[in-house]
Design a protein around this motif. Structure first.
Motif, short mmCIF file in Angstrom:
data_model
loop_
_atom_site.label_atom_id
_atom_site.label_comp_id
_atom_site.label_asym_id
_atom_site.label_seq_id
_atom_site.Cartn_x
_atom_site.Cartn_y
_atom_site.Cartn_z
N UNK A 13 0.83 -1.20 0.00
CA UNK A 13 0.00 0.00 0.00
C UNK A 13 0.87 1.25 0.00
N UNK A 14 0.70 2.09 -1.01
CA UNK A 14 1.42 3.35 -1.11
C UNK A 14 0.45 4.45 -1.49
N UNK A 15 0.77 5.67 -1.06
CA UNK A 15 -0.07 6.83 -1.35
C UNK A 15 0.70 7.79 -2.25
N UNK A 16 0.03 8.30 -3.25
CA UNK A 16 0.65 9.23 -4.20
C UNK A 16 0.58 10.65 -3.66
N UNK A 17 1.77 11.24 -3.46
CA UNK A 17 1.85 12.61 -2.96
C UNK A 17 2.87 13.38 -3.78
N UNK A 18 2.42 14.46 -4.41
CA UNK A 18 3.33 15.27 -5.20
C UNK A 18 4.02 14.51 -6.31
N UNK A 19 3.32 13.57 -6.90
CA UNK A 19 3.88 12.80 -8.01
C UNK A 19 4.77 11.65 -7.60
N UNK A 20 4.87 11.36 -6.29
CA UNK A 20 5.73 10.27 -5.81
C UNK A 20 4.95 9.36 -4.89
N UNK A 21 5.23 8.06 -4.99
CA UNK A 21 4.54 7.09 -4.15
C UNK A 21 5.26 6.93 -2.80
N UNK A 22 4.49 6.96 -1.73
CA UNK A 22 5.03 6.80 -0.38
C UNK A 22 4.39 5.59 0.29
N UNK A 23 5.20 4.58 0.67
CA UNK A 23 4.65 3.40 1.34
C UNK A 23 3.97 3.74 2.66
N UNK A 24 2.85 3.10 2.90
CA UNK A 24 2.11 3.30 4.15
C UNK A 24 2.40 2.22 5.18
N UNK A 25 3.01 1.14 4.74
CA UNK A 25 3.29 0.01 5.63
C UNK A 25 4.78 -0.31 5.58
#
Length: 246
Positions: A13-25
């Motif tokens: 699970x990753x969230x897209x922020x400012x054009x970049x994916x950030x893992x949530x786990x």
């Protein structure tokens, strides 16, 4: 205290922020590459994790802190089992909190570094038994510890095979026919040549993330989770350094 790492390639699970994916786990663990027991010349030339340590000082500090936490306990099964259990418990909590589908509950041991001792391997196997709802996987050049990871259905083990350890890997595989093989070469042709040393085994496909068949993160899911080949241990696999070896 050991600390987890995030990895876009293995996150469920990753969230897209400012054009970049950030893992949530956080679902992977590592140690500094300099302490790898089975390090080869191929590692010296192509270790992607060591390069990350070089240009991301915060990552290097985290890995070094992990090493400091265990270096005096490398043969203490109870300590290692307790510490690894805490890590996986944390991952388990966030998988539940973010309502990740259970078929995507995964954990990668050693995105950097390698299994240092048999006691560490035994702790890995016991933690996997404790968390049967999580699929674990690991690539290793520490062939001597492989027998201690046997008979753990939710832990897929891959021997990282390169030109510097191919015959040692062959000997290990002959004694542990249940293991999988990850053929690592400069080129895809070299990975096929390495696979030919194991004529009784399938050569396996090229890593689909390296060949761009699967993006690093696709709609919030890391490539390894989407592919599932290594996580489930369904086949051998090949990695070529010329295609950004991982």
């Amino acid at each position: 205290m050991l600390r987890l790492s995030t990895d876009r390639k293995v996150t469920p699970l990753a969230t897209l922020k400012g054009g970049k994916w950030y893992p949530e786990v956080k679902n992977t663990f590592g140690l500094p590459a300099s302490h790898c027991v089975g390090r080869t010349e191929f590692c010296d030339q192509h270790c992607y994790a060591e390069r990350i340590e070089g240009y991301r000082p915060n990552v290097r500090k985290l890995l070094e802190a992990n090493w400091e936490a265990i270096k005096d306990h490398l043969c203490d099964f109870d300590y290692l089992y307790s510490e690894l259990g805490k890590l996986v418990s944390e991952t388990h909590f966030f998988l539940q909190r973010h309502e990740v589908p259970k078929d995507q509950w995964v954990f990668r041991h050693f995105w950097d570094g390698d299994i240092p001792t048999k006691e560490f391997a035994l702790a890995m196997a016991k933690v996997a038994e404790d968390y049967r709802d999580i699929s674990f996987w690991v690539y290793t050049r520490t062939f001597a510890v492989v027998p201690f990871l046997a008979e753990t259905p939710n832990l897929a083990v891959y021997l990282s095979v390169d030109r510097g350890n191919v015959w040692e890997a062959r000997a290990c595989e002959q004694q542990n026919r249940w293991v999988n093989l990850a053929f690592c070469g400069d080129t895809w042709s070299e990975t096929e040549e390495l696979a030919s040393k194991f004529p009784h085994r399938r050569k396996g496909p090229r890593c689909p993330e390296l060949t761009k068949k699967i993006p690093l993160v696709n709609d919030g899911m890391g490539a390894c989770v989407e592919c599932g080949l290594c996580i489930k241990g369904v086949n051998n696999v090949r990695f070529a350094a010329s295609n950004r070896y991982k």
